[in-house]
Motif scaffolding. Structure first.
Motif: not given
Length: 445
Positions: A20-42
């Motif tokens: 997500s960070g790399l693609l945003s730095v490249d200028g792409l429009k990014v939406l980042h979603m997670d079903r959890n209410d915290y960062y990190g997933g597994e």
């Protein structure tokens, strides 16, 4: 939600946040979603209460372990090679300004029934109790060859084309190193997970051993590894901040996150009745279970201790690699230890993990060789999780799925997957030719 994005990223695991960070730095429009209410997933980090909730069915942790908030227990614990690809990604994206790192005290290997520090240079080889006198001299010559090897200087090749000569011919035939020495070089220095590398061209082995030695020299510590203060849970959040700086949008606690397709290609993601359109989706295996296959299982033990791992020179943080041959197994075993010195436990407490690729359905028995090296343990939790990898061709349906985290306690294979995914998503090679002296600004102590 009703906007169009270049990429929607599902899940806030380490791999997804880095991308997500790399693609945003490249200028792409990014939406980042997670079903959890915290960062990190597994790959999240848990405090003591969360750890007990997950593994002890809601029991309260014993008071003698200290305050819950003083613990940050990584669910996928991994160290970073100080000169490795992940550090280059951190510098390339300037994520280093959001993080503080500290060198890891030691890198060790289990060999002939004992734990030894891993020698990575000709000087260390001569001091190492891993080898007898004549073997030390042979190993020293090998390490000097590695240190002097330069792709662009044929003289340093000593008449060998390492793009063709198999690794076993270089270390066993040319330098006459015995099986035990080959074992620790291949698994604890070059960080191979099995012995198939012995049949591959030796150039990759040389590059890996060089990386270990260069990383060891970076911070003049006892190991080639660094690790963030407060644990790896800091990394996904740092990349999330980076993505936000470059216009990325984050949404946590979004239920379902159903990927929508038309004519076999992704067109968007629906959550709570709203659909965000996109050209590409990046996700972990849990979001597209019909496009992945199970490829293995990781067995692990999570231990809380009141002392460092014995025979590691009282290291407050360290990795011990137990090569497969030493245990009569098909896969290596890994010990990871961290403590209050990296702010992941209260003073006097140590967090240790024992992990391996599961070969049975009994983690308690299978992990015993590693657990036996830990000494007294205050609390121990056993766990297994399945590993998945994608079966789709991302270029065909525009869904790019990461592989599950393996049992290793270092980041090399994780970052290889991220870099390969980046190339498939963008069609570009990630330029990581950065000035690594900037890594010193990453807050190493």
């Amino acid at each position: 939600m009703d906007e169009e994005y270049d990429v929607i990223v599902l899940g806030t695991g380490l791999k997804e946040c880095i991308l997500s960070g790399l693609l945003s730095v490249d200028g792409l429009k990014v939406l980042h979603m997670d079903r959890n209410d915290y960062y990190g997933g597994e790959s999240t980090s848990l405090n003591l209460n969360q750890l007990w909730k997950r593994f002890k069915d809601g029991e309260a942790p014993p008071a003698e372990l200290g305050a819950s908030k003083d613990y940050n227990v990584d669910m996928v614990p991994k160290y970073m090679m100080a000169n490795g690809t992940l550090v280059r990604v951190l510098i390339h994206t300037s994520v280093t300004k959001y993080l503080n790192f500290k060198a890891v005290d030691g890198g060790y290997v289990f060999n002939k029934g004992k734990v030894h520090k891993v020698p990575a240079t000709d000087v260390e080889a001569l001091k190492s109790p891993l080898m007898g006198l004549f073997e030390k001299r042979r190993a020293r010559k090998f390490f000097i060859y590695v240190q002097d090897y330069d792709d662009s200087d044929p003289k340093s090749h000593e008449g060998m084309d390492l793009t063709k000569v198999p690794a076993k011919d270089l270390i066993s035939k040319k330098y006459g190193l015995d099986d035990h020495t080959v074992d620790f070089i291949g698994h604890a220095l070059a960080l191979y997970r099995d012995d198939s590398y012995l049949e591959q061209p030796a150039i990759d082995l040389i590059k890996r051993v060089k990386l270990y030695a260069e990383s060891l020299a970076r911070f003049a510590g006892g190991s080639p590894y660094i690790y963030p203060l407060y644990g790896l849970g800091e990394l996904p959040q740092a990349f999330a901040r980076l993505s936000a700086v470059y216009g990325g949008t984050y949404m946590l606690n979004k239920p379902e996150c159903k990927v929508e397709f038309e004519d076999g290609k992704v067109v968007g993601v629906t959550s709570e009745g709203e659909t965000a359109k996109c050209k590409k989706v990046v996700c972990d295996p849990s979001y597209l279970p019909d496009k992945v296959k199970k490829v293995g299982k990781v067995a692990r033990a999570i231990c809380i201790m009141s002392h460092p791992i014995p025979n590691t020179n009282d290291a407050h943080s360290g990795q011990v690699i137990l090569p497969q041959k030493q245990l009569g197994r098909k896969s290596d075993m890994y010990l990871f230890c961290c403590s209050y010195s990296h702010n992941v436990a209260p003073k006097g407490k140590f967090i240790a993990f024992v992990t391996t690729e599961a070969e049975t359905d009994n983690p308690e028995t299978e992990l015993k060789p590693g657990i036996d090296l830990l000494g007294a343990v205050d609390q121990i939790f056993f766990d297994t999780y399945d590993r998945y990898e994608p079966v789709n061709q991302g270029e065909d349906d525009n869904c790019f799925i990461s592989t599950s985290y393996d049992a290793t306690t270092h980041f090399e294979s994780t970052v290889e997957d991220v870099i390969a995914m980046y190339s498939r998503i963008t069609g570009k090679t990630l330029d990581l030719s950065v000035d690594l002296s900037a890594a010193s600004a990453a807050g190493d102590e």
